[in-house]
Write a protein that holds these residues in place. Structure first.
Motif, PDB file in Angstrom:
ATOM      1  N   ILE A   1       0.808  -1.197   0.155  1.00 24.15           N
ATOM      2  CA  ILE A   1      -0.050  -0.129  -0.216  1.00 24.15           C
ATOM      3  C   ILE A   1       0.781   1.313  -0.269  1.00 24.15           C
TER       4      ILE A   1
ATOM      5  N   PRO B   1       3.756   1.691  -3.038  1.00 24.39           N
ATOM      6  CA  PRO B   1       3.207   2.048  -4.495  1.00 24.39           C
ATOM      7  C   PRO B   1       2.558   3.463  -4.304  1.00 24.39           C
ATOM      8  N   ALA B   2       1.724   3.786  -3.262  1.00 22.08           N
ATOM      9  CA  ALA B   2       0.966   5.046  -3.147  1.00 22.08           C
ATOM     10  C   ALA B   2       1.926   6.306  -3.285  1.00 22.08           C
TER      11      ALA B   2
ATOM     12  N   ARG C   1       2.188   3.778 -14.863  1.00 24.96           N
ATOM     13  CA  ARG C   1       1.355   3.633 -16.102  1.00 24.96           C
ATOM     14  C   ARG C   1      -0.160   3.828 -15.490  1.00 24.96           C
ATOM     15  N   TRP C   2      -0.389   3.528 -14.353  1.00 27.05           N
ATOM     16  CA  TRP C   2      -1.547   3.655 -13.674  1.00 27.05           C
ATOM     17  C   TRP C   2      -2.318   5.238 -13.390  1.00 27.05           C
ATOM     18  N   GLN C   3      -1.327   5.930 -13.527  1.00 26.75           N
ATOM     19  CA  GLN C   3      -1.650   7.469 -13.044  1.00 26.75           C
ATOM     20  C   GLN C   3      -2.591   7.871 -14.340  1.00 26.75           C
ATOM     21  N   ASP C   4      -3.474   9.041 -13.965  1.00 28.75           N
ATOM     22  CA  ASP C   4      -4.337   9.669 -14.853  1.00 28.75           C
ATOM     23  C   ASP C   4      -3.562  10.355 -15.929  1.00 28.75           C
TER      24      ASP C   4
ATOM     25  N   GLU D   1      -2.352   9.192 -19.207  1.00 27.28           N
ATOM     26  CA  GLU D   1      -3.305   8.722 -20.328  1.00 27.28           C
ATOM     27  C   GLU D   1      -3.067   9.569 -21.904  1.00 27.28           C
TER      28      GLU D   1
ATOM     29  N   ARG E   1      -0.998   7.911 -24.377  1.00 30.39           N
ATOM     30  CA  ARG E   1      -1.558   6.779 -25.002  1.00 30.39           C
ATOM     31  C   ARG E   1      -1.647   6.865 -26.461  1.00 30.39           C
TER      32      ARG E   1
ATOM     33  N   LEU F   1      -7.408   0.473  -5.225  1.00 32.91           N
ATOM     34  CA  LEU F   1      -5.913   0.705  -5.374  1.00 32.91           C
ATOM     35  C   LEU F   1      -5.443   0.997  -6.672  1.00 32.91           C
ATOM     36  N   PRO F   2      -5.375   2.579  -6.783  1.00 37.31           N
ATOM     37  CA  PRO F   2      -5.314   3.195  -8.540  1.00 37.31           C
ATOM     38  C   PRO F   2      -4.108   2.480  -9.129  1.00 37.31           C
ATOM     39  N   TRP F   3      -3.201   1.601  -8.587  1.00 39.20           N
ATOM     40  CA  TRP F   3      -2.005   1.228  -9.149  1.00 39.20           C
ATOM     41  C   TRP F   3      -2.150  -0.353  -9.439  1.00 39.20           C
ATOM     42  N   LEU F   4      -3.534  -0.955  -9.169  1.00 45.78           N
ATOM     43  CA  LEU F   4      -3.538  -2.148  -9.535  1.00 45.78           C
ATOM     44  C   LEU F   4      -4.785  -2.141 -10.428  1.00 45.78           C
TER      45      LEU F   4
ATOM     46  N   PHE G   1      -7.120  -8.760  -4.323  1.00 51.36           N
ATOM     47  CA  PHE G   1      -5.938  -8.312  -3.171  1.00 51.36           C
ATOM     48  C   PHE G   1      -6.005  -8.981  -2.236  1.00 51.36           C
TER      49      PHE G   1
ATOM     50  N   TRP H   1      -7.575  -0.132 -15.593  1.00 49.34           N
ATOM     51  CA  TRP H   1      -7.084   0.663 -14.529  1.00 49.34           C
ATOM     52  C   TRP H   1      -8.572   1.183 -13.987  1.00 49.34           C
TER      53      TRP H   1
ATOM     54  N   ARG I   1      -9.183   4.097 -12.961  1.00 50.19           N
ATOM     55  CA  ARG I   1      -9.612   5.285 -13.470  1.00 50.19           C
ATOM     56  C   ARG I   1     -10.345   5.302 -14.763  1.00 50.19           C
TER      57      ARG I   1
END
Lengths: 281, 260
Positions: free
Chosen positions: A193, A196-197, A272-275, A278, A281, B87-90, B98, B128, B130
């Motif tokens: 948690i 990564p956060a 890559r998960w961040q807004d 996007e 892409r 969790l935004p990174w998963l 999880f 994702w 988002r």
């Protein structure tokens, strides 16, 4: 010489288009070409002014002379030696500063007791201009590599420490609660948690740390070095060789941009998960 | 009949700042029962759920799940929060899985895929968070809670942030999911209609300190039609109960009319 020109273009171009994209500039501005218009025009104008005799060019040499200096320096292998010395100092100082800053920031961010105990002192030390440490470092560590690396490490330490501490302290309690619901142990909570956060802020902290590392390597090499890009600057000043100074400045620009782009590229897959990505892409 | 799924006995909760959030709350939930807790803001609804989830400690009284006292988050208790809290990174599949890290990867993948299909999100595993709508994100949160096959599922105003259509859709969907494995559901809501659509029993809380004002059995058989006359009758009956239980507290915040 192409070896020099080439990283310049790719490094600047890649970073320029990414920056433009991130700020959401209109399409016609995000191209590489537009960013080069101003510097190229200035360089060409100066070249013409010196060539036509409008300007002397003694204190500010025209691009062709700077380029010739770069060719000379790299041809003799001298440039490579200076670059190696400087990059090595930055990397070692950066590594030490990152490890120390991350550890201190993580402890201070995780534990309120540690934060209240340590943070005021570190904030006080941070208020000291890092260059002020130079005489002390020289007394303690000598005139050679150790004092230079210590100065760079101090410069890198503070942005990394601050970034990590602020990021950990501001991780959303609601997200941490999800970890508690799934009965994560302390280390698992940190790994699954907290780390990564904070990763996006951590990358920003690393990049500003690296920027400061490049800033401090110059100061470090001013305090007496026999090689390194900073030495080229001092040498150019003492011997009245402005072309050598500008050439060293250009190499600094390229290396700084290049290492920053490498750091950004190396961390991008984890973000890559961040807004914001996007848009890429 | 088997033992109670959830037992709450004389539960009280006082926060460090002195606020008495809950006082002498006693309630027993049978296995497979759906109970809704309603009440205005500040009546301790969420506190009750957090104590059951093991996220907050009871100050007095005791709480047990399946006969074991609750002393922290319990493996047989799932919880869905008001926000999805993904969790935004998963990606979606890793969020759902999880709580399954102890399972071998193949089994975990199978369980995640099965649960995603149960919540109607087949093919969303690689997205994702988002990229999801609010309703989809809350479905993923429900899937994450269900994938560990809890015997008790706690829901803290799970649909309150969604628009009316999505909310009604997810309420029906939750009932379908419940019908498959019949976990005990405890749902906190401020929406009278939601309570009546879902619950066997409605617990009315009143504030300062939070305590049980009334218990209301919902007599309408399932599936319940939100616009049928019986449903309307039930709604009036519950509103009357609410009115009676709140009548003796003039000056305090009335039950929010907007939620009815």
């Amino acid at each position: 010489m192409t070896t020099l020109d080439h990283p310049d273009e790719t490094g600047l171009a890649g970073a320029a288009s990414r920056d433009a994209g991130a700020r959401g500039l209109p399409g016609w501005l995000s191209g590489v070409g537009v960013g080069l218009v101003l510097p190229v025009a200035l360089a060409a104008g100066w070249e013409l002014a010196v060539a036509s005799g409008l300007a002397g060019g003694r204190l500010m040499p025209p691009p062709s002379r700077i380029f010739a200096t770069l060719v000379d320096l790299s041809g003799s292998g001298e440039l490579a030696r200076h670059i190696t010395a400087t990059v090595w100092r930055v990397l070692v100082g950066f590594a030490i500063g990152v490890v120390a800053g991350t550890a201190a920031g993580a402890l201070a961010g995780y534990s309120a007791i540690v934060r209240r105990l340590v943070d005021p002192t570190l904030q006080g030390l941070r208020a000291i201009p890092s260059i002020a440490w130079v005489p002390l470092f020289i007394l303690w560590l000598g005139i050679f590599e150790e004092s230079k690396i210590a100065l760079i490490a101090v410069g890198v330490f503070f942005p990394v420490y601050l970034g990590v501490m602020a990021a950990i302290a501001s991780v959303d309690r609601k997200i941490v609660e999800v970890g508690r619901v799934f009965r994560l142990s302390g280390p698992a909570l940190v790994r699954r948690i907290l780390l990564p956060a904070i990763l996006p802020s951590y990358v920003v902290a690393l990049r500003s740390g690296l920027g400061l590392g490049w800033m401090f390597v110059v100061a470090a090499e001013f305090m007496g070095a026999s090689e390194g890009l900073g030495y080229l600057l001092v040498d150019g000043q003492q011997l009245g060789k402005p072309d050598q100074i500008v050439a060293a400045i250009l190499v600094f620009a390229v290396l700084g941009k290049l290492t920053d782009a490498l750091l950004a590229a190396a961390t991008a897959p984890f973000l890559r998960w961040q807004d914001t990505v996007e848009t890429a892409r | 009949m088997s033992a109670a799924a959830v037992t709450i006995a004389a539960l009280g909760k006082t926060y460090p700042n002195g606020t008495r959030a809950l006082d002498a709350v006693s309630l027993t939930l049978a296995p497979g029962e759906i109970v809704a807790v309603v009440g205005g803001s500040g009546c301790g609804k969420s506190t009750l759920l957090r104590v059951l989830a093991g996220l907050d400690r009871a100050s007095d009284g005791r709480v047990s799940v399946g006969g074991t006292p609750v002393e922290g988050p319990h493996p047989a208790v799932g919880i869905v929060f008001q926000e999805p809290r993904l969790l935004p990174w998963l990606n979606v599949a890793d969020n759902v899985g999880f709580g399954l890290v102890t399972l071998p990867p193949a089994e975990r993948r199978a369980r995640v895929a099965e649960t995603l299909s149960r919540v109607g999100l087949v093919g969303y595993g690689r997205r994702w968070p988002r990229e999801l709508s609010g309703g989809q994100a809350q479905r993923v949160a429900i899937a994450r809670a269900l994938v560990t096959r809890p015997s008790v599922l706690l829901l803290d105003e799970p649909f309150s942030a969604l628009d009316a259509f999505t909310r009604a859709d997810l309420q029906d969907h939750l009932l379908d999911l419940w019908a498959e494995s019949r976990p005990t559901l405890l749902l906190v809501t401020h929406d009278i209609e939601e309570a009546l659509v879902l619950a066997d029993r409605v617990v009315v809380l009143k504030p300062r300190p939070g305590r049980i004002a009334a218990l209301h059995d919902v007599a309408v058989p399932r599936p319940r039609d939100r616009v049928s006359p019986e449903f309307e009758v039930e709604k009036r009956a519950l509103l009357a109960t609410l009115g009676r239980s709140l009548a003796r507290t003039p000056g305090e915040e009335a039950f929010p009319a907007a939620a009815i």
